[in-house]
Structure formats: C-alpha cells, structure tokens
Design a protein around this motif. Structure first.
Motif, PDB file in Angstrom:
ATOM      1  N   HIS A   1      -8.740   1.404   2.976  1.00  0.00           N
ATOM      2  CA  HIS A   1     -10.105   0.873   2.879  1.00  0.00           C
ATOM      3  C   HIS A   1     -10.111  -0.302   1.916  1.00  0.00           C
TER       4      HIS A   1
ATOM      5  N   THR B   1       0.288  -5.188  -7.474  1.00  0.00           N
ATOM      6  CA  THR B   1      -0.518  -5.618  -6.323  1.00  0.00           C
ATOM      7  C   THR B   1       0.192  -6.781  -5.635  1.00  0.00           C
TER       8      THR B   1
ATOM      9  N   GLY C   1       0.855  -1.190   0.000  1.00  0.00           N
ATOM     10  CA  GLY C   1       0.000   0.000   0.000  1.00  0.00           C
ATOM     11  C   GLY C   1       0.885   1.232   0.000  1.00  0.00           C
ATOM     12  N   GLY C   2       0.573   2.150  -0.907  1.00  0.00           N
ATOM     13  CA  GLY C   2       1.397   3.364  -1.013  1.00  0.00           C
ATOM     14  C   GLY C   2       0.549   4.617  -0.908  1.00  0.00           C
TER      15      GLY C   2
ATOM     16  N   ASP D   1       2.118  -0.748  -4.728  1.00  0.00           N
ATOM     17  CA  ASP D   1       0.743  -0.255  -4.907  1.00  0.00           C
ATOM     18  C   ASP D   1       0.465  -0.162  -6.404  1.00  0.00           C
TER      19      ASP D   1
ATOM     20  N   LEU E   1      -4.052 -11.041  -0.953  1.00  0.00           N
ATOM     21  CA  LEU E   1      -2.994 -11.186   0.052  1.00  0.00           C
ATOM     22  C   LEU E   1      -3.600 -11.496   1.422  1.00  0.00           C
TER      23      LEU E   1
ATOM     24  N   ALA F   1      -5.720   9.635   8.671  1.00  0.00           N
ATOM     25  CA  ALA F   1      -4.565   9.893   7.798  1.00  0.00           C
ATOM     26  C   ALA F   1      -4.170  11.358   7.752  1.00  0.00           C
ATOM     27  N   PHE F   2      -5.099  12.223   7.405  1.00  0.00           N
ATOM     28  CA  PHE F   2      -4.697  13.622   7.251  1.00  0.00           C
ATOM     29  C   PHE F   2      -4.707  14.322   8.589  1.00  0.00           C
TER      30      PHE F   2
ATOM     31  N   ARG G   1      -4.880   4.908  -4.099  1.00  0.00           N
ATOM     32  CA  ARG G   1      -6.126   4.771  -4.863  1.00  0.00           C
ATOM     33  C   ARG G   1      -7.073   5.957  -4.655  1.00  0.00           C
TER      34      ARG G   1
ATOM     35  N   SER H   1     -11.738  18.633   3.875  1.00  0.00           N
ATOM     36  CA  SER H   1     -11.114  19.562   4.828  1.00  0.00           C
ATOM     37  C   SER H   1     -10.688  20.808   4.072  1.00  0.00           C
TER      38      SER H   1
ATOM     39  N   VAL I   1      -0.363  -1.615   4.844  1.00  0.00           N
ATOM     40  CA  VAL I   1      -0.996  -0.287   4.970  1.00  0.00           C
ATOM     41  C   VAL I   1      -1.989  -0.177   3.821  1.00  0.00           C
ATOM     42  N   GLN I   2      -3.023  -1.021   3.882  1.00  0.00           N
ATOM     43  CA  GLN I   2      -3.860  -1.222   2.699  1.00  0.00           C
ATOM     44  C   GLN I   2      -5.116  -0.369   2.658  1.00  0.00           C
TER      45      GLN I   2
ATOM     46  N   ARG J   1      -0.854   7.237   4.225  1.00  0.00           N
ATOM     47  CA  ARG J   1      -0.336   6.738   5.498  1.00  0.00           C
ATOM     48  C   ARG J   1       1.088   6.205   5.342  1.00  0.00           C
ATOM     49  N   THR J   2       1.315   5.477   4.273  1.00  0.00           N
ATOM     50  CA  THR J   2       2.663   4.969   4.016  1.00  0.00           C
ATOM     51  C   THR J   2       3.629   6.134   3.825  1.00  0.00           C
TER      52      THR J   2
ATOM     53  N   ARG K   1      -9.781  16.802  -4.901  1.00  0.00           N
ATOM     54  CA  ARG K   1      -8.946  15.636  -4.566  1.00  0.00           C
ATOM     55  C   ARG K   1      -7.744  15.570  -5.503  1.00  0.00           C
TER      56      ARG K   1
ATOM     57  N   PHE L   1      -1.582   1.803  -7.649  1.00  0.00           N
ATOM     58  CA  PHE L   1      -1.870   3.223  -7.902  1.00  0.00           C
ATOM     59  C   PHE L   1      -0.630   4.059  -7.569  1.00  0.00           C
TER      60      PHE L   1
HETATM   61  C1  LIG Z   1     -13.966   8.337  -0.690  1.00  0.00           C
HETATM   62  C2  LIG Z   1     -13.101   8.734   0.462  1.00  0.00           C
HETATM   63  C3  LIG Z   1     -12.928  10.076   0.751  1.00  0.00           C
HETATM   64  C4  LIG Z   1     -12.135  10.445   1.826  1.00  0.00           C
HETATM   65  N1  LIG Z   1     -11.989  11.764   2.094  1.00  0.00           N
HETATM   66  C5  LIG Z   1     -11.210  12.139   3.121  1.00  0.00           C
HETATM   67  C6  LIG Z   1     -10.993  13.521   3.396  1.00  0.00           C
HETATM   68  O1  LIG Z   1     -11.536  14.387   2.708  1.00  0.00           O
HETATM   69  N2  LIG Z   1     -10.190  13.864   4.422  1.00  0.00           N
HETATM   70  C7  LIG Z   1      -9.575  12.889   5.181  1.00  0.00           C
HETATM   71  O2  LIG Z   1      -8.838  13.234   6.103  1.00  0.00           O
HETATM   72  N3  LIG Z   1      -9.764  11.584   4.940  1.00  0.00           N
HETATM   73  C8  LIG Z   1     -10.560  11.186   3.942  1.00  0.00           C
HETATM   74  N4  LIG Z   1     -10.735   9.864   3.692  1.00  0.00           N
HETATM   75  C9  LIG Z   1     -10.117   8.870   4.587  1.00  0.00           C
HETATM   76  C10 LIG Z   1      -8.927   8.153   3.964  1.00  0.00           C
HETATM   77  O3  LIG Z   1      -8.908   6.915   4.609  1.00  0.00           O
HETATM   78  C11 LIG Z   1      -7.623   8.855   4.228  1.00  0.00           C
HETATM   79  O4  LIG Z   1      -7.674  10.140   3.682  1.00  0.00           O
HETATM   80  C12 LIG Z   1      -6.389   8.191   3.607  1.00  0.00           C
HETATM   81  O5  LIG Z   1      -6.583   7.917   2.250  1.00  0.00           O
HETATM   82  C13 LIG Z   1      -5.956   6.931   4.328  1.00  0.00           C
HETATM   83  O6  LIG Z   1      -4.660   6.620   3.875  1.00  0.00           O
HETATM   84  P1  LIG Z   1      -4.111   5.143   3.824  1.00  0.00           P
HETATM   85  O7  LIG Z   1      -2.773   5.203   3.201  1.00  0.00           O
HETATM   86  O8  LIG Z   1      -4.229   4.548   5.174  1.00  0.00           O
HETATM   87  O9  LIG Z   1      -5.159   4.338   2.936  1.00  0.00           O
HETATM   88  P2  LIG Z   1      -5.527   4.502   1.400  1.00  0.00           P
HETATM   89  O10 LIG Z   1      -5.508   5.901   0.984  1.00  0.00           O
HETATM   90  O11 LIG Z   1      -6.767   3.719   1.231  1.00  0.00           O
HETATM   91  O12 LIG Z   1      -4.326   3.762   0.658  1.00  0.00           O
HETATM   92  C14 LIG Z   1      -4.132   2.379   0.741  1.00  0.00           C
HETATM   93  C15 LIG Z   1      -3.444   1.911  -0.512  1.00  0.00           C
HETATM   94  O13 LIG Z   1      -3.154   0.512  -0.386  1.00  0.00           O
HETATM   95  C16 LIG Z   1      -3.220  -0.052  -1.666  1.00  0.00           C
HETATM   96  N5  LIG Z   1      -3.382  -1.507  -1.530  1.00  0.00           N
HETATM   97  C17 LIG Z   1      -4.361  -2.177  -0.883  1.00  0.00           C
HETATM   98  N6  LIG Z   1      -4.160  -3.499  -0.989  1.00  0.00           N
HETATM   99  C18 LIG Z   1      -3.028  -3.667  -1.710  1.00  0.00           C
HETATM  100  C19 LIG Z   1      -2.314  -4.806  -2.163  1.00  0.00           C
HETATM  101  N7  LIG Z   1      -2.715  -6.055  -1.894  1.00  0.00           N
HETATM  102  N8  LIG Z   1      -1.196  -4.604  -2.899  1.00  0.00           N
HETATM  103  C20 LIG Z   1      -0.760  -3.354  -3.183  1.00  0.00           C
HETATM  104  N9  LIG Z   1      -1.400  -2.241  -2.779  1.00  0.00           N
HETATM  105  C21 LIG Z   1      -2.524  -2.402  -2.061  1.00  0.00           C
HETATM  106  C22 LIG Z   1      -4.404   0.644  -2.321  1.00  0.00           C
HETATM  107  O14 LIG Z   1      -4.311   0.586  -3.736  1.00  0.00           O
HETATM  108  C23 LIG Z   1      -4.274   2.064  -1.776  1.00  0.00           C
HETATM  109  O15 LIG Z   1      -3.627   2.915  -2.674  1.00  0.00           O
HETATM  110  C24 LIG Z   1     -11.515   9.462   2.626  1.00  0.00           C
HETATM  111  C25 LIG Z   1     -11.703   8.114   2.332  1.00  0.00           C
HETATM  112  C26 LIG Z   1     -12.481   7.747   1.257  1.00  0.00           C
HETATM  113  C27 LIG Z   1     -12.661   6.292   0.958  1.00  0.00           C
END
Ligand SMILES: Cc1cc2nc3c(=O)[nH]c(=O)nc-3n(C[C@H](O)[C@H](O)[C@H](O)COP(=O)(O)OP(=O)(O)OC[C@H]3O[C@@H](n4cnc5c(N)ncnc54)[C@H](O)[C@@H]3O)c2cc1C
Length: 640
Positions: free
Chosen positions: A189, A157, A10-11, A40, A542, A595-596, A48, A62, A186-187, A14-15, A127, A42
């Motif tokens: 949603h 992936t 996951g990239g 990732d 996975l 995350a943010f 993503r 925000s 760090v995958q 958070r990563t 976004r 994406f």
């Molecule tokens: C529609 C939506 C809108 C949001 N809007 C806001 C906002 O406005 N403000 C805010 O603070 N938060 C918002 N969020 C919350 C969001 O969770 C965080 O902003 C942030 O994206 C979390 O970061 P993350 O890296 O933990 O997860 P993600 O951003 O979900 O990144 C995880 C990554 O892991 C990758 N991944 C998953 N499984 C695999 C695998 N098997 N192999 C390789 N890669 C993989 C995915 O492709 C993805 O890119 C929103 C969430 C959603 C769904």
C-alpha cells in the motif's frame, strides 16, 4: 558459474512468500549463484504494516487458524508444496516446546508471552504476534539459501532505479547502490503525496490555517498522530471500514478506556476521561459485516463458477464483461453455497426438499424472474439472499421526519449492527458462513477470469469487487462490533447514517457532514481509510522517478495502478515491456491475489507467488534472447 542478482523493493509478507517460492523452485536455475537483496526501511518479512513496533491493541482480521505462509497439497501451482505450520499451529508448537527457533521477543515481551499462552485457533491474533510469525518465516526462508547463494537485507528505502544494458542500479536513500539483473517492486500500500488530491489538500489547508480545526487525511491509522484531538472534541469521521475499527480502538481503549462484560452479551465501556466524540458516517452508513462464528455442514464444492463454465462463456462471447457474464455466475455459485447450507442445517427455515429446490435452481440464472419465483416458493422472505440488500443493508424510509431524523438514523445503524451480530456472531446461522466461503471461492477463481475479461470488464472488476468482497467477507471480528456498540451506548460515538458526504463549510468555518437528516458540523474531520493511491499520486520517490522516465505507466482503464503483463513484467512508455523489471501487490494493476492465505484452500497468493518465482528463475536463461529481440526492435525503430 554465473552470478545473478535479484533485488526486491519492499520486504513485506508478499516478498517473503515469493522468496520462499524461489527457494522451493531453486533447481530451475542451474550453474548460477543467486544473490537476493531485500530493501525495506522496516523489518524484513513483516514490513511496515506488520512491524512489531505498533499498538498491542491492533489485531489481525483473520483467525489464527486461517493464516498460513506455507503451501500445502491444496495449492495448484507448478512448484513443489512445502508445508509448515499455520499461525495457530505455530503457537501450539511454541507452547509444546517443539519450536527450536522461538523469536526472542516472544520470550521477553510479557504481552506476547501471555497471548501465546492463551491463543485459541478461533481467536483473532494481535498484529504484533503475526509480526513474529512473519519474521520467523522470513528467517527460515533466509536460512534455506545456502552457499553459493546469498540473501541480504538492506534496511533502507529505494529512491531510484537506473537501467543499464545488462545490469541495473538500485539507488538507496543512504547512497548505497545495488547492482541488479532483475528487480521486483513489491511495495504494498502506497502513501499519497500531500498534493495528490485537490480536495484533501484544501481540507488540510483549512485545518492548517486555524488553531481549533483538525483534519486527518486518508492514511494508515497506526502511523497517524492523534495527540491534538483532545478529550471532548467532536470529530466527524468519514468511513466505517477497517481503518475506522483501528481508529476507535486507538482513540478509546488506546487512551486507557476499557470494556467490561455485563450480565448480557453487551459490553460496558469504562471511560478514561481522554475520549473525543466521533460522529461517523459513510456511503453505506454501516460497518463491514461481522466475521462469522458458525460452522457449515453442507459440502463446499463449486457448481457454477467452474473453469469449464468460464471457458464456455468465453467461447460464446469472446472477451467477457464482469457484470454481464461473471458476476451472475458468482452470485449463483454463492447463492448455491448459501441455500445448500440453509436446506442442510436449518430445514425449519425452508419449505420443501433440497433435491427439488436444487433441480430447479440448476436451470435458472440468478438474475431472472424464474429464480425469484423459485426462492419465493421455497424460502420465506427473512431467509432469502439478495446481494443488493447485503451490500446496502440500510434502506432509509423517505421522507424522514425532520425533527427526529438524526436520532432515527443513529438508531437504524445501531439496530443493523445488533442484527448483524445476531446472525453472524452465533453458531445458529451457518448459511452466512457458507455465503462467506462462496465469495472466498470466487476470489480464488478471479485470476483465471481476469485474463478473459475485456478492458471494460477489468475496470468493473477492479472498481467494484474488492469493496464488495471486503464489506461482506473481510469485516471486523464480532467483538469489535460489540465494542462499537458499547462506545455508542456510552455516548462517545454517534452514527450519521448512509449517503453521508463530508466537506468544509466556509460560512461556519468548520467541517461539515451532509447527512440525510441535514448538515452536522464539527471542528475535526478524520478520513478513516487508506489512500486510494495510484503510481502518479504516491509519495514514493522511486515510483516518481520511474514514472517520469517512462519505465512504468498506468494501466488502461483509469485505476491509476501500474501496467504489467500477465507475467508481472512492467510495461513502460510506448508499450515497452521491461523483462527484467517485475511488480506485484496492492499498487499494481491486473488482478491482485492479496497476501495472507488460508491453509488447505488453494489460496490465490500461493499460486501467484509461485508463478512469479518461477518466472524470475526461468528468465535469466532466456534473457539474452529477449535482449537481442529488444535491441533488434530498438534498431528498427531508430532507422524507421
Ligand atoms: C492497516 C492494514 C491492515 C491489514 N490487515 C490485514 C489482515 O488482517 N489480513 C490480511 O490478510 N490482510 C490485511 N491487510 C492487507 C495487506 O495488504 C496484506 O496483509 C500484506 O501486508 C500485503 O503484503 P505486501 O508485502 O504486498 O505489502 P506490505 O505489507 O504493504 O509491504 C510492502 C513493503 O514495501 C516497503 N516499501 C514500499 N516502498 C518502498 C521503497 N521505495 N523502498 C523500500 N521499501 C519500500 C514498505 O515499507 C513495506 O514494508 C491489511 C492492510 C492494511 C493497510
């Protein structure tokens, strides 16, 4: 010099934040070349959700000034703060020609260029702009690792992870393998498997067996194809949260409709002719509370939800219950923020002085008759804060008059949204901004609280708090609610009211909403929400493999999320802790910090990422000791 490989699955943001913290704490791991891998499909840094390739109409939830990827002095963490620009400051640097490495897309994409020119700190950015900021941040973090360290992005992936004695193999969909000493999941949603939920599968089967029915299961709205939902088609919509906001943005403005200002504050919707008709309802029956426009004048310092108070409670009760012990403290703290602002900025709405009110408030608990009497003495009913009313703002009079009931519910929801905008989209009601900060402050304290909760308390926290917090503090920008009202006035959206449930009507062979005014039928049903996916119901190959082999398990309490230690190490079958396998983010148990992060607010994700980064860097030095302990334990098990 030893070599050490850490693979991030996951990239997303958070990563990126954890990598920055690894860079900031790099000196913890000496005499070692660090090799970091980010997997990732994406673009790394954005992932993503924040990829640039999405509708330019979708926005961040925000304000530009409230989003930063950089630590500052407010952050209470062990690693050093490394300041940098928040999103609005970053845009200002670009405008001033002060940013040396402006992302190319900002030069070539006319929409993004225009956004950079016009963006104010209080605006809600697209976004796609956030995507550029995140990718710029990631590139900067990447550049901070210099030889002998390396950082490599694998646009792929991860489909499996095969543990070894010392090194482990991460298998990618392309067939490539990466050797890892440590792996971090760090995958974010997760999407649900199509057969994860029987109800969803049945509803989808009804639609699949017909040429005029349509069903959209819970998912990330931007990734859903709505082409078959043709102009004029009626669709029931289940859910009024942020996915619903994305939905109406994409289905109306996204299809060429537009909003025009009128003489009043209201907007007028000019249709494109491509509009479906949405009939929307939910448990609460109303959209999330609007974001707030006012500024506070009273200080925003904690008084009741303090570390000392929580530790004192723990001494008194042992393991804590969330609803019995912690929530009343959050309520009192947030009430304190709200009333202090009301007494400071809006004295005309209260009777008596803050000093008198405060002295009495200090000694009462939130859920007590004394608190009710105190508020009744000082504050008229229309300015009182009651959380239960805040959470379920639409009390429906019973019985409804049958022939008017549908129209009555529709009008009640419309009036509620108008009132919400009157209070929140105005500089005159800053007590709501204070309320917002009170809950946000509580959010920052919850990681500390989590460790002291009983299992039941953790379940209560996980099942109730995120929904309540999002409903009050994480609603849409006010302009989205103005747009919703314009669509309602134009007849393209109808509100079904609270306590609405959705299903399929076998007799009528159509989808049905069960509303307080009776059933409503339509050929389409859209579930406007993200899937509530656990590790056993996700479609991620996975996780499916790790679960099958017992490397990961669900946390106790039924959340379906991944079981981890407080150090974010994964707990597998038979409670075995995998000290080289870490996990964090939305699909993972314990309290997740999001995350943010707001700048200058000691935001939880920074400290959380810092702790994980330090753990990753410290673990290699103690790894052999752990492994020895692990193998001794295994030996004892095998001879027992
Ligand atoms: C529609 C939506 C809108 C949001 N809007 C806001 C906002 O406005 N403000 C805010 O603070 N938060 C918002 N969020 C919350 C969001 O969770 C965080 O902003 C942030 O994206 C979390 O970061 P993350 O890296 O933990 O997860 P993600 O951003 O979900 O990144 C995880 C990554 O892991 C990758 N991944 C998953 N499984 C695999 C695998 N098997 N192999 C390789 N890669 C993989 C995915 O492709 C993805 O890119 C929103 C969430 C959603 C769904």
């Amino acid at each position: 010099m030893t070599e050490h490989h850490i693979v991030f699955i996951g990239g997303g943001p958070r990563t990126a934040m954890i990598l920055e913290r690894i860079s900031a704490n790099r000196s913890l791991l000496e005499d070692t070349a660090l090799h970091l891998h980010v997997v990732d499909p994406f673009p790394a840094g954005a992932g993503r959700i924040w990829r640039e390739d999405q509708s330019p109409l979708l926005k961040l939830n925000s304000r530009a000034a409230d989003v930063s990827m950089f630590t500052d002095d407010s952050v209470q963490c062990l690693g050093p703060a490394r300041p940098g620009p928040a999103l609005d400051q970053w845009v200002q640097l670009i405008r001033d020609g002060q940013l040396p490495d402006v992302p190319a897309l900002l030069e070539t994409d006319p929409l993004l260029r225009a956004e950079v020119v016009g963006l104010a700190s209080g605006d809600f950015p697209t976004r796609r702009l956030q995507s550029c900021y995140l990718r710029w941040f990631f590139a900067r973090v990447q550049a901070s690792f210099t030889a002998p360290d390396t950082i490599e992005v694998h646009q792929d992936t991860a489909v499996d992870l095969l543990p070894g004695q010392r090194t482990h193999r991460v298998i990618l969909a392309s067939g490539e393998e990466i050797l890892a000493d440590q792996v971090v999941l760090v995958q974010g949603h997760l999407d649900a498997a199509s057969d994860a939920d029987e109800r969803t599968a049945q509803l989808a089967a009804h639609a699949a067996g017909s040429d005029h029915l349509g069903y959209i299961a819970p998912g990330y709205t931007n990734d859903i194809d709505f082409q078959d939902l043709t102009a004029g088609t009626e669709a029931l919509v289940s859910g009024m949260g942020l996915a619903f906001t994305d939905l109406f943005v994409l289905l109306f403005e996204g299809r060429g409709g537009r909003f025009e200002p009128t003489e009043s504050e209201a907007l007028e919707y000019i249709p494109s002719g491509q509009e479906p008709k949405l009939l929307v309802g939910s448990r609460r029956g109303v959209p999330y509370h609007s974001k707030i426009r006012s500024s506070t004048i009273a200080p925003l310092t904690s008084a009741y939800l303090t570390e000392e108070a929580i530790i004192q409670l723990h001494r008194q009760h042992g393991e804590l219950d969330f609803f019995a012990h912690i929530w009343p403290l959050i309520a009192k703290e947030t009430g304190f923020f709200y009333y202090r602002e009301l007494f400071s900025a809006h004295r005309e709405h209260v009777k008596g002085s803050w000093a008198d009110f405060h002295a009495a408030y200090d000694s009462v608990s939130w859920y007590s008759p004394e608190r009710s009497s105190l508020i009744a003495e000082f504050v008229p009913p229309e300015h009182r804060l009651e959380f239960e009313q805040l959470e379920f703002p639409l009390p429906v009079p019973r019985p409804l008059r049958a022939e008017l009931a549908g129209a009555q519910l529709d009008a009640m929801v419309r009036s509620h949204i108008e009132e919400d905008l009157r209070l929140r989209d105005s500089p005159d009601h800053s007590q709501f901004q204070a309320l917002f900060f009170g809950l946000l402050r509580s959010f920052v304290t919850l990681p500390l609280v989590h460790e002291l909760l009983s299992q039941e308390g953790r379940t209560q926290l996980a099942s109730w708090w995120p929904g309540f917090f999002s409903f009050v503090d994480s609603g849409p920008p006010a302009h989205r609610l103005h747009e919703l009202l314009a669509l309602h006035r134009a007849g393209f959206i109808k509100f079904l009211g609270p306590e609405t449930s959705f299903g399929f009507d076998d007799e009528q062979q159509s989808f049905r909403a069960e509303t307080l005014a009776g059933p409503i039928h339509a050929p389409w049903l859209i579930e406007a929400r993200l899937p509530t996916t656990g590790i056993s119901t996700s479609n991620d190959p996975l996780l499916a493999s790790l679960l099958r082999r017992g490397l990961i398990t669900e946390e106790p309490g039924g959340s379906g999320k991944m079981h981890i230690t407080s150090l974010r190490q994964v707990i597998g079958r038979d409670s075995k802790i995998y000290r080289w396998l870490f996990a964090t983010g939305a699909g993972v148990g314990r309290f997740q910090a999001g995350a943010f992060s707001r700048p200058h607010a000691n935001s939880a994700p920074f400290a959380d990422s810092d702790a994980l980064a330090r753990e990753l860097l410290s673990a290699p030095k103690t790894m052999s000791g752990w492994e020895l302990a692990g193998s001794i334990a295994e030996h004892h098990r095998s001879i027992a």
